[in-house]
Design an enzyme around this catalytic site. Sequence first.
Site, short mmCIF file in Angstrom:
data_model
loop_
_atom_site.label_atom_id
_atom_site.label_comp_id
_atom_site.label_asym_id
_atom_site.label_seq_id
_atom_site.Cartn_x
_atom_site.Cartn_y
_atom_site.Cartn_z
N LYS A 79 -45.34 -24.14 19.49
CA LYS A 79 -45.15 -23.89 18.50
C LYS A 79 -43.69 -23.62 17.94
CE LYS A 79 -49.97 -23.42 17.33
NZ LYS A 79 -51.21 -22.36 16.89
N SER A 128 -58.27 -22.02 20.82
CA SER A 128 -58.47 -21.08 22.30
C SER A 128 -58.50 -21.70 23.66
CB SER A 128 -59.00 -20.06 21.34
OG SER A 128 -58.60 -18.98 21.38
N GLU A 153 -51.50 -23.85 10.08
CA GLU A 153 -50.41 -22.97 9.97
C GLU A 153 -49.47 -23.70 8.89
OE1 GLU A 153 -49.18 -22.70 14.66
OE2 GLU A 153 -51.38 -21.27 14.74
N ASN A 187 -48.80 -28.33 22.00
CA ASN A 187 -48.09 -27.32 21.05
C ASN A 187 -47.51 -26.13 21.45
OD1 ASN A 187 -46.87 -26.53 17.87
ND2 ASN A 187 -49.08 -26.81 17.09
N HIS A 190 -51.60 -28.80 10.24
CA HIS A 190 -51.35 -27.66 11.35
C HIS A 190 -52.11 -26.85 10.20
CE1 HIS A 190 -51.69 -24.48 13.93
NE2 HIS A 190 -51.76 -25.40 14.74
N GLY A 197 -55.21 -19.30 18.71
CA GLY A 197 -54.53 -18.17 19.04
C GLY A 197 -55.69 -16.77 19.04
N GLU A 214 -58.86 -28.09 14.46
CA GLU A 214 -58.66 -27.16 14.71
C GLU A 214 -59.61 -26.15 13.74
OE1 GLU A 214 -54.66 -27.73 17.56
OE2 GLU A 214 -54.58 -27.23 15.74
#
Length: 262
Positions: free
Chosen positions: A14, A220, A106, A12, A104, A180, A174
């Site tokens: 992003k 991660s 985010e 991904n 996701h 991250g 996730e």
Amino acid sequence: MAVARTPLIAGNWKMNLDHLQAVAFVQKLHWTLKDAAHEDGSVEVAVFPPFTDIRTVQTLIDADKIPFAFGAQDISTHDSGAYTGEVSGAFLSKLSCRYVIIGHSERREYHHETDEIVAAKVRAALKHGIVPVICVGETLEQREESGPTAVSVAQLRVALEAVSADDDFVVAYEPVWAIGTGQVASPEQAQEVCAALREVISEALGADVAAKTRVLYGGSVKSGNIASFMREPDVDGALVGGASLVVDEFASIIRFQKHVGV
Ligand code: 13P
């Protein structure tokens, strides 16, 4: 991981890499895997570039017969019309996107996507013949409050209302606290939630669907920890963020079968 499920290693990107950088990246990744005599087909490789790169990536993969799948990072709930800034599943399908990432964290956090919106996007993807990669995961506070599995299980239950037993889909666990941050979940933590998610699939769509559906871990993931996740019976691959932007690192993650002993 059960033999019947081909591992999926998905990058991904992003909001990283423009379409020119995308060409260089995909070519270099392909050459790196070739140089390492990586066996195509032992692992499915997928990249998820920004929308503006997709046509370029499609053309390159087609022309050079590169054995990677590709997908989008989002999809509109609508097919067409006055929805400024949205991208229809019909367009993604025309670009031969095999996958689309949906839900996701985010997007849930920054774009206020609810479980119901996620379900509508899953419906849109399936309608256009695109395989949804349904993302679920809990924040640290939610983990402390309701345990490791409750949030992901609840999120997946709603998303699966849009899915029927003959649809192809992928689930990605996730944990928000691992995205991250470098604070990776342990393989046991990933396994616990991935197993619970497979159980949800089984309840909703039957044991056969649960047995064939791939459940990924994301958060991660690096070349140094991928093998430990892939040893877990219910982890069928990884959704990789930061490490998917570094050719050698991503190639090494794809080649996890070569360093399972690491
Ligand atoms: P990182 O691998 O950078 O933690 O990101 C994970 C992720 O969000 C993939 O979708």
